[in-house]
Structures are given as structure tokens and as C-alpha cells.
Design an enzyme around this catalytic site. Structure first.
Site, PDB file in Angstrom:
ATOM      1  N   TYR A 163     -20.324  31.529  22.581  1.00 21.95           N
ATOM      2  CA  TYR A 163     -19.107  32.250  22.936  1.00 21.95           C
ATOM      3  C   TYR A 163     -19.363  33.753  22.968  1.00 21.95           C
ATOM      4  CZ  TYR A 163     -14.254  33.858  22.738  1.00 21.95           C
ATOM      5  OH  TYR A 163     -13.050  34.482  23.001  1.00 21.95           O
TER       6      TYR A 163
ATOM      7  N   LYS B 245     -19.070  36.254  26.281  1.00 34.78           N
ATOM      8  CA  LYS B 245     -18.131  37.364  26.379  1.00 34.78           C
ATOM      9  C   LYS B 245     -18.850  38.687  26.633  1.00 34.78           C
ATOM     10  CE  LYS B 245     -14.290  35.119  26.026  1.00 34.78           C
ATOM     11  NZ  LYS B 245     -13.300  35.103  27.129  1.00 34.78           N
TER      12      LYS B 245
END
Length: 257
Positions: free
Chosen positions: A163, A167
Site C-alpha cells: 500500500y 501511494k
């Protein structure tokens, strides 16, 4: 006058959480909203996002869309333009996570997170730009892209390596698109949420994690989805002029502390 009166906006991941809040705020501000998701039912429960918009007198359609598939995103933009005539705002919000560190993350998990969080945003940005390039500028802007990044695109994402990496990629993608397409009058910015309380299950709402976030955040409360929606509204509106390539933090001062 509403800030997005008669604008056409696509919001991915619009059934729940941040995407739902952004779509509802856009609709309240007069936008025709295209709700893109693989599901209609909100994680939080209750009426669908489309039902809430229509009940309030707004305008919305909900093409089922898997952002990891180019064909789905292509059809999504075609549906928006066919129904409403143009595309003014593209919000790339859809994302998934695994809650795994490097050693725990399987290749399958890695590939899936990258497919949705990075390739999905690439698909959304590319297809939006393709459409926006066919449109005449209005008030010096052909269209606006708002990507949803994260503070974990700038610092480590404890226990969720895929994750965090995804990002970080969105932050750089936003800058690249802003630079490459500024002279095309296409605006591209990102919103980087800090700790936002949503209905998503798992470790995000673990009491210990919430306690840490409270202690780490200077503001007296944690974030709400509507905090992020307000930032996404500003960047989608004509109030945001001469602003492109920005990664706007909505984190209660976390990154300043």
C-alpha cells in the site's frame, strides 16, 4: 452558485468511504457524478451512493468498473461523455490494501495492489487526459484530475508495504502528469489523507492503532471522509487556479509534527 454546477465528474471507488464522501459532496455542489466501482453496496451500510444523490435531486450514473482493466475504464469515460457530453473532473480514488509487510506479502497480493492502486490510477489518468484533450478550455482549463494518495506515500506505511509503495507511486504520477500536460490546460493534483475514520474493516480501526493515531495527530480529532471531500472539492473547482502537481495533505498536522 454551487462550485461544480453542471460539471461532469467521475469518482472511482465511489460506493464507500472517501469515494462516497467525495461523490456526495460533488453532487451537492451541482456536479453530474459518474460513480465507478466494482460494487454498489457501501461498506458502511445504508443506501447506495447513487440512491442518496438521486433522492437529493442530483444526477448520477453507476457503471460497474474494475479500474485495473483498461477496457472498463475506457467504457467508463465513454459512458460519462455519452450521457453528459464531456468530462471535467476525474477522481482516482479506488484502492485496496493487504496489511502485510515485505516478507508476508505474496506475489499475488503485490500484483493485485499494484493493479488497482497504481495501474488503476494510470488508466484513469490516461483515459481522462485523452478525453480532455478533445475539449475546448473553459477558464483556461480543459479538465482536472484529482488523485487520492496518502501520507503513507511520503513516509513508511507500518505493516503494509504494498500500500505504501503504491501511494508513493501516485504522488510521482501526479507530478509527472501535471508537468507533461500543463501546456494542454490539464490540471493534475493529489489529496493525501492522514488518519481518516471510515467503515473499512481490519487493522485500520484496531483500538491500538486508533490510539496511536490520536496521539500522533496534533489536531484534537481524527479525520472524517468529508474532510478529504472538501479538499477534493477545492481542487476540482475553479477556486484552485495556478495550482498543479500538488500533493495536498489532509492529516490534522501529522506530517508537520
Amino acid at each position: 452558485m454551487p462550485l461544480l454546477k453542471d460539471k461532469v465528474a467521475i469518482v472511482t471507488g465511489a460506493s464507500s468511504g472517501l469515494g462516497r464522501a467525495i461523490a456526495l459532496r460533488y453532487a451537492r455542489e451541482g456536479a453530474n457524478v459518474v460513480l465507478a466501482d466494482v460494487r454498489d453496496e457501501p461498506i458502511e451500510g445504508g443506501e447506495t451512493t447513487q440512491a442518496l444523490i438521486l433522492a437529493a435531486g442530483g444526477s448520477a450514473i453507476s457503471p460497474r468498473t474494475d479500474v485495473s482493466k483498461w477496457s472498463d475504464v475506457d467504457a467508463l469515460v465513454e459512458a460519462a461523455v455519452s450521457r453528459f457530453g464531456r468530462l471535467d473532473v476525474m477522481v482516482n480514488n479506488a484502492a485496496i490494501y493487504t496489511s502485510t509487510n515485505l516478507v508476508e506479502t505474496t506475489e499475488e497480493q503485490w500484483n493485485r495492489v499494484m493493479a488497482v492502486n497504481v495501474t488503476g490510477v494510470f488508466h484513469g489518468c490516461k483515459r481522462a487526459v485523452q478525453q480532455m484533450l478533445t475539449q475546448d478550455p473553459v477558464e483556461e482549463v480543459r479538465g482536472r484530475i484529482v488523485n487520492i494518495s496518502s501520507q503513507h506515500g511520503m513516509v513508511g506505511s507500518p505493516g503494509d508495504m504494498p500500500y505504501g509503495v503504491s501511494k508513493g507511486s501516485i504522488v510521482q504520477m501526479t507530478r509527472q502528469i501535471a508537468v507533461d500536460h500543463a501546456r494542454d490546460f490539464i490540471v493534475c493534483n493529489a489529496v493525501a489523507p492522514g488518519k481518516i475514520i471510515t467503515g473499512k474493516p481490519g487493522v485500520a480501526n484496531d483500538p491500538q492503532a486508533l490510539d496511536y493515531s490520536h496521539r500522533r495527530t496534533p489536531w484534537p480529532r481524527l479525520g472524517r471522509p468529508d474532510d478529504v471531500a472538501g479538499a477534493a472539492l477545492f481542487l476540482a473547482s475553479d477556486m484552485a487556479t495556478y495550482i498543479t502537481g500538488v500533493n495536498l495533505l489532509v492529516d490534522g498536522g501529522w506530517m508537520a509534527f
